[in-house]
Write an enzyme that holds these catalytic residues in place. Structure first.
Site, PDB file in Angstrom:
ATOM      1  N   GLU A   9       0.835  -1.029  -0.290  1.00  0.00           N
ATOM      2  CA  GLU A   9       0.030  -0.119  -0.058  1.00  0.00           C
ATOM      3  C   GLU A   9       0.509   1.278  -0.010  1.00  0.00           C
ATOM      4  O   GLU A   9       0.575   2.639  -0.939  1.00  0.00           O
ATOM      5  CB  GLU A   9      -0.659  -0.094   1.373  1.00  0.00           C
ATOM      6  CG  GLU A   9      -2.183  -0.554   1.263  1.00  0.00           C
ATOM      7  CD  GLU A   9      -1.522  -2.489   2.178  1.00  0.00           C
ATOM      8  OE1 GLU A   9      -2.665  -2.925   2.603  1.00  0.00           O
ATOM      9  OE2 GLU A   9      -0.448  -2.491   2.241  1.00  0.00           O
ATOM     10  N   ASP A  82      -2.285  -5.455   3.348  1.00  0.00           N
ATOM     11  CA  ASP A  82      -2.314  -5.587   4.389  1.00  0.00           C
ATOM     12  C   ASP A  82      -2.406  -6.935   4.971  1.00  0.00           C
ATOM     13  O   ASP A  82      -3.984  -7.508   3.709  1.00  0.00           O
ATOM     14  CB  ASP A  82      -2.690  -4.870   5.604  1.00  0.00           C
ATOM     15  CG  ASP A  82      -1.852  -3.586   6.047  1.00  0.00           C
ATOM     16  OD1 ASP A  82      -1.251  -3.825   5.862  1.00  0.00           O
ATOM     17  OD2 ASP A  82      -2.484  -2.146   5.791  1.00  0.00           O
ATOM     18  N   ASP A  84      -6.089  -7.497   6.613  1.00  0.00           N
ATOM     19  CA  ASP A  84      -7.236  -7.470   7.384  1.00  0.00           C
ATOM     20  C   ASP A  84      -7.824  -7.322   6.560  1.00  0.00           C
ATOM     21  O   ASP A  84      -7.704  -7.472   5.023  1.00  0.00           O
ATOM     22  CB  ASP A  84      -7.453  -6.520   8.613  1.00  0.00           C
ATOM     23  CG  ASP A  84      -7.120  -5.529   7.237  1.00  0.00           C
ATOM     24  OD1 ASP A  84      -6.839  -4.761   6.387  1.00  0.00           O
ATOM     25  OD2 ASP A  84      -7.038  -4.437   8.202  1.00  0.00           O
ATOM     26  N   GLU A  86      -9.337  -5.151   4.663  1.00  0.00           N
ATOM     27  CA  GLU A  86      -9.398  -3.891   4.413  1.00  0.00           C
ATOM     28  C   GLU A  86      -8.218  -4.425   3.126  1.00  0.00           C
ATOM     29  O   GLU A  86      -8.215  -3.560   1.921  1.00  0.00           O
ATOM     30  CB  GLU A  86      -9.556  -2.736   5.056  1.00  0.00           C
ATOM     31  CG  GLU A  86      -9.130  -1.137   3.755  1.00  0.00           C
ATOM     32  CD  GLU A  86      -9.833   0.276   5.003  1.00  0.00           C
ATOM     33  OE1 GLU A  86      -9.031   0.924   4.138  1.00  0.00           O
ATOM     34  OE2 GLU A  86      -9.364   0.555   6.061  1.00  0.00           O
ATOM     35  N   TYR A 313       1.578  -6.042  12.722  1.00  0.00           N
ATOM     36  CA  TYR A 313       0.260  -5.115  12.713  1.00  0.00           C
ATOM     37  C   TYR A 313      -0.673  -4.651  13.901  1.00  0.00           C
ATOM     38  O   TYR A 313      -0.595  -5.007  14.485  1.00  0.00           O
ATOM     39  CB  TYR A 313      -0.226  -6.070  11.596  1.00  0.00           C
ATOM     40  CG  TYR A 313      -1.567  -5.264  10.598  1.00  0.00           C
ATOM     41  CD1 TYR A 313      -1.007  -4.448   9.921  1.00  0.00           C
ATOM     42  CD2 TYR A 313      -2.622  -5.542  10.680  1.00  0.00           C
ATOM     43  CE1 TYR A 313      -1.834  -3.456   9.402  1.00  0.00           C
ATOM     44  CE2 TYR A 313      -3.423  -5.358   9.852  1.00  0.00           C
ATOM     45  CZ  TYR A 313      -2.733  -4.008   8.827  1.00  0.00           C
ATOM     46  OH  TYR A 313      -4.302  -3.404   8.351  1.00  0.00           O
ATOM     47  N   ARG A 315      -3.908  -3.407  13.595  1.00  0.00           N
ATOM     48  CA  ARG A 315      -5.511  -3.521  13.620  1.00  0.00           C
ATOM     49  C   ARG A 315      -5.056  -4.613  13.527  1.00  0.00           C
ATOM     50  O   ARG A 315      -5.585  -5.488  12.713  1.00  0.00           O
ATOM     51  CB  ARG A 315      -6.018  -2.836  12.252  1.00  0.00           C
ATOM     52  CG  ARG A 315      -5.196  -1.437  11.669  1.00  0.00           C
ATOM     53  CD  ARG A 315      -6.216  -0.574  10.729  1.00  0.00           C
ATOM     54  NE  ARG A 315      -5.982   0.592  10.385  1.00  0.00           N
ATOM     55  CZ  ARG A 315      -5.051   0.861   9.351  1.00  0.00           C
ATOM     56  NH1 ARG A 315      -4.334   0.023   9.360  1.00  0.00           N
ATOM     57  NH2 ARG A 315      -4.749   2.331   9.814  1.00  0.00           N
ATOM     58  N   HIS A 360      -5.071 -13.754  14.729  1.00  0.00           N
ATOM     59  CA  HIS A 360      -3.867 -12.834  13.988  1.00  0.00           C
ATOM     60  C   HIS A 360      -2.971 -12.280  15.160  1.00  0.00           C
ATOM     61  O   HIS A 360      -3.561 -13.311  16.661  1.00  0.00           O
ATOM     62  CB  HIS A 360      -3.908 -11.476  14.092  1.00  0.00           C
ATOM     63  CG  HIS A 360      -4.801 -11.584  12.400  1.00  0.00           C
ATOM     64  ND1 HIS A 360      -4.626 -12.513  11.077  1.00  0.00           N
ATOM     65  CD2 HIS A 360      -5.940 -11.141  11.773  1.00  0.00           C
ATOM     66  CE1 HIS A 360      -5.424 -12.485  10.362  1.00  0.00           C
ATOM     67  NE2 HIS A 360      -6.019 -11.815  10.661  1.00  0.00           N
TER      68      HIS A 360
END
Length: 758
Positions: A9, A82, A84, A86, A313, A315, A360
């Protein structure tokens, strides 16, 4: 053929990963989302299974063009967004935006065969290499869960917001999670408004051993064998009667109870607990915390080491730690604190938050042997604080329990009254040596201090007997920490949504932050009441939590995203049509006659709050509300004679989104503005002593520092002049003395840090 292409990203993440792979791969950034729903229209086909129409935003077109060229001849195309939902959705969108397959191709496994999807929880060489060995397909269940959230939020926002425009005023908005957050704040404010303080009293004895003046405090606990409750002594007269009755009493130790108490450390950080703790300890907003955490995750330049991802990570709502991390933590604890601080068996935590995903890891340093002191010189102040916090919490969660000895001493007086003194000592500090968790509110009866060595039947010396007046307090307003805690406890939102939700409700002017506490604005209260009355399901906490659980079910493949969307949308749309016909536009009539038509003016809402408007729809006549007009008149008098900093013309008091300010009377020809200062009446001594500023010196005015908001006094010509003093000047002597001290200890220039690209 060119090198294999890895797409992530952000440029920072690309730079960090590229270093690990030693030039064997081309690593490029998508710069975040590459496709989205256009802002100009709904773009959801509600008649055909809510088919969304995505576009490539203008800002992403150049990036997509570049990635298309690179992907054309690449041996492999590795999507490393990432881990997740998203991130999964970004990979899915990338395949389609780059022309490597459409939605059907991806679903049927017929996208470009060069595509691989990799995920990793931390940006380290080992993690990247491990991920490269274990590529997988795009997880369409995760994509569907993200798409369901995006589509539902678009439907609510784009269909309910226009209803608010028509019934209240243009520019308002509604959203599933934001509206629940506003409701919590509004309801808390109403609890505070309804609250009536109740008076109560307590009796405290300041005592010591006979041959000592080292005082400890004991509170009245019983009268004639009956416990004295918090609210039992209601009036001053009762308290004074007790004090009078105790006149001349002897105080004797009647009972000593000692017990050993063991305390466990807090679990490692999740997204929400990191945001809460950063808010408590540093006063950081959720948004600030997440920006810094993102920088630490993606990579920080550590001198010769290059760019290194310092944390995993950020989130996540998992409390798990990898076995490799647990082994390293034990090693660090033993080396830093001693073997007696380590655990025989690792401590594991269970997440009690509604809807938590345990797949996670928690947030931890990527390498716990990299201590905060080792990297401090490479980090700015905010980065260091957050890294230090994460490191300490991670280490502490695998340290031995703290062992405390708590003592309760009952002290008799007149055979009728019993006072109790509490104290504690730390027998073994355990995890406290590294870290203790912050609290939102201090308990009223929190044990403090250490008691002297006392024995049964020992006579004590009274120093003072105090009747103390108290009042019950209203519920506290929400802070970032307590609001996130409430949303998480109710299962509203997920790790990625807390920070943007809190930012959105402020940006929309539904709430304001005063001394780091949330208060609803008039607009926020009005919108909330409209939604609660007419669309209770949108602001219902349990309903919103249920939707979040269904998103989780979609992610696990238990239910289809179209089914969830249909179940929500059909009754919502029917309800919206009914309310459109039955709810009348809110119109409030004032008692102020209109200067244009003479009729009572209407009270309307604008971007800056309430104002008066002529009832004639063709008329453009408006006036400020009477209380605002009075404030403008007061500020106009206070700022009389102020000149425009650009053209030297007169200034007028104006109101903006953040309050009143001075604007040039020649606007729009001149756009000069200045702040309305709370001046002390003294000119700046540093300006008066300066050849360049003495003819136009600044004033010494009250200012507020960031963080705790403590006032100080400084020159209004900052940054041209950086004179400051801590106390409000009462005389010219105060100013002169402060100037001398300022000259002797000039403020240090602020360190400027290069901005990290996220």
């Amino acid at each position: 053929m060119s090198k294999p292409l890895i797409i992530v990203e952000s440029p920072t993440k690309a730079k960090t990963i590229s270093r690990f792979l030693a030039g064997q791969y081309a690593v490029e950034a998508s710069m975040g989302h590459v496709r989205d729903l256009p802002k100009s229209k709904l773009s959801i086909d509600v008649e055909h299974d809510f088919e969304p129409t995505y576009i490539i935003p203008p800002k992403a077109k150049e990036t997509i063009s570049k990635l298309k060229k690179l992907s054309k001849d690449a041996q492999e195309i590795i999507l490393a967004t990432d881990e997740d939902r998203e991130g999964e959705a970004i990979s899915w969108h990338l395949v389609q935006a780059l022309g490597l397959g459409n939605e059907t191709d991806i679903k049927n496994g017929q996208e470009d065969r060069r595509i691989k999807r990799i995920v990793f929880h931390e940006i380290t060489k080992q993690a990247i290499e491990e991920a490269m060995k274990n590529p997988r397909d795009i997880d369409l269940h995760l994509v569907d869960a993200q798409q369901a959230r995006r589509v539902l939020d678009r439907l609510v926002g784009y269909e309910l917001s226009p209803f608010l425009w028509r019934k209240i005023r243009y520019g308002l908005s509604a959203g599933r999670v934001q509206s629940v957050a506003v409701r919590l704040i509004v309801e808390r404010e109403r609890e505070i408004e309804k609250f009536k303080a109740e008076e109560y009293w307590s009796i405290e004895a300041k005592l010591s051993k006979q041959q000592s003046d080292k005082v400890f405090v004991a509170k009245l606990q019983k009268i004639d064998g009956k416990p004295v409750g918090k609210m039992d002594i209601k009036a001053e007269a009762e308290a004074k009667t007790i004090v009078s009755d105790l006149n001349g009493a002897k105080y004797q130790v009647k009972d000593i109870t000692t017990k050993e108490v063991k305390r466990n450390p807090a679990p490692p950080f999740t997204t929400s607990t990191l945001q809460q703790e950063a808010a408590r300890k540093f006063g950081m907003s959720a948004k600030q915390t997440m920006v810094i955490a993102q920088q630490l995750y993606e990579g920080i330049e550590l001198g010769e080491e290059g760019s290194v991802g310092l944390i995993t990570y950020m989130r996540t709502d998992s409390l798990n730690l990898a076995q490799s991390a647990l082994e390293k933590i034990k090693q660090v604890v033993a080396e830093s604190f001693g073997r007696n601080y380590t655990l025989e068996v690792p401590r594991h935590f269970t997440n009690r938050s509604k809807g938590a995903q345990e797949a996670h890891e928690a947030i931890r340093p990527t390498d716990v042997t990299r201590k905060p002191a080792d990297v401090k010189r490479f980090l700015d102040r905010g980065q260091y604080k957050i890294y230090d916090l994460i490191w300490k919490r991670t280490i502490a969660c695998q340290m031995a329990q703290a062992v405390l000895e708590q003592t309760a001493v009952d002290i008799a007086a007149k055979d009728k009254y019993v006072f109790r003194a509490n104290g504690q000592t730390i027998k073994f500090d355990g995890f406290i040596r590294a870290y203790t968790e912050g609290t939102d509110e201090k308990a009223e009866d929190e044990i403090e201090g250490v008691l002297p060595e006392l024995s049964l039947e020992e006579m004590l010396k009274l120093h003072e007997l105090l009747p103390l007046q108290h009042f019950t307090e209203p519920p506290a307003r929400y802070t970032d920490a307590t609001l996130i805690k409430a949303l998480e406890a109710h299962g509203v939102g997920r790790p990625s949504t807390y920070a943007p939700t809190l930012s959105t409700i402020q940006d929309r002017d539904y709430v304001e932050k005063i001394d780091k506490k949330y208060r609803p604005t008039e607009t926020g209260t009005l919108v909330n009441d409209m939604l609660v009355e007419n669309f209770p399901e949108i602001v219902d906490i349990n309903f919103t939590s249920h939707i979040e659980e269904e998103f989780d079910d979609i992610a696990e493949g238990k239910i289809g995203w179209v089914t969830v969307t249909r179940e929500f949308y059909d009754p919502f749309k029917k309800h919206l049509i009914e309310k459109e016909a039955t709810v009348e536009k809110q119109v409030e009539v004032s008692t102020t006659p209109c200067p244009h038509c003479g009729k009572p003016m209407l009270i309307k809402f604008g971007r800056m709050g309430k104002f008066l408007a002529c009832p004639d729809p063709e008329s453009k006549v408006t006036m400020p509300m009477p209380e605002e007009a009075a404030k403008i008149a007061e500020l106009t008098e206070k700022t009389k004679g102020e000149k425009c900093p650009l053209c030297g013309g007169p200034m007028e008091v104006k109101r903006g989104r953040f309050g009143f300010f001075l604007g040039c009377a020649n606007y729009p020809k001149c756009k000069g503005i200045s702040k309305i200062w709370n001046k002390t009446g003294f000119k700046c001594p540093a300006c008066l002593a300066s050849e360049g500023r003495k003819d136009n010196p600044g004033d010494v005015a009250e200012k507020k520092s960031r963080g705790r908001g403590k006032p100080f006094y400084g020159c209004t010509r900052y940054p041209d002049c950086n004179f400051v003093m801590n106390k409000k000047p009462e005389s010219q002597t105060d100013i002169d003395e402060a100037h001398k001290q300022w000259l002797a200890n000039p403020p240090k220039p602020k360190k400027v840090f290069a901005k990290k690209v996220s």
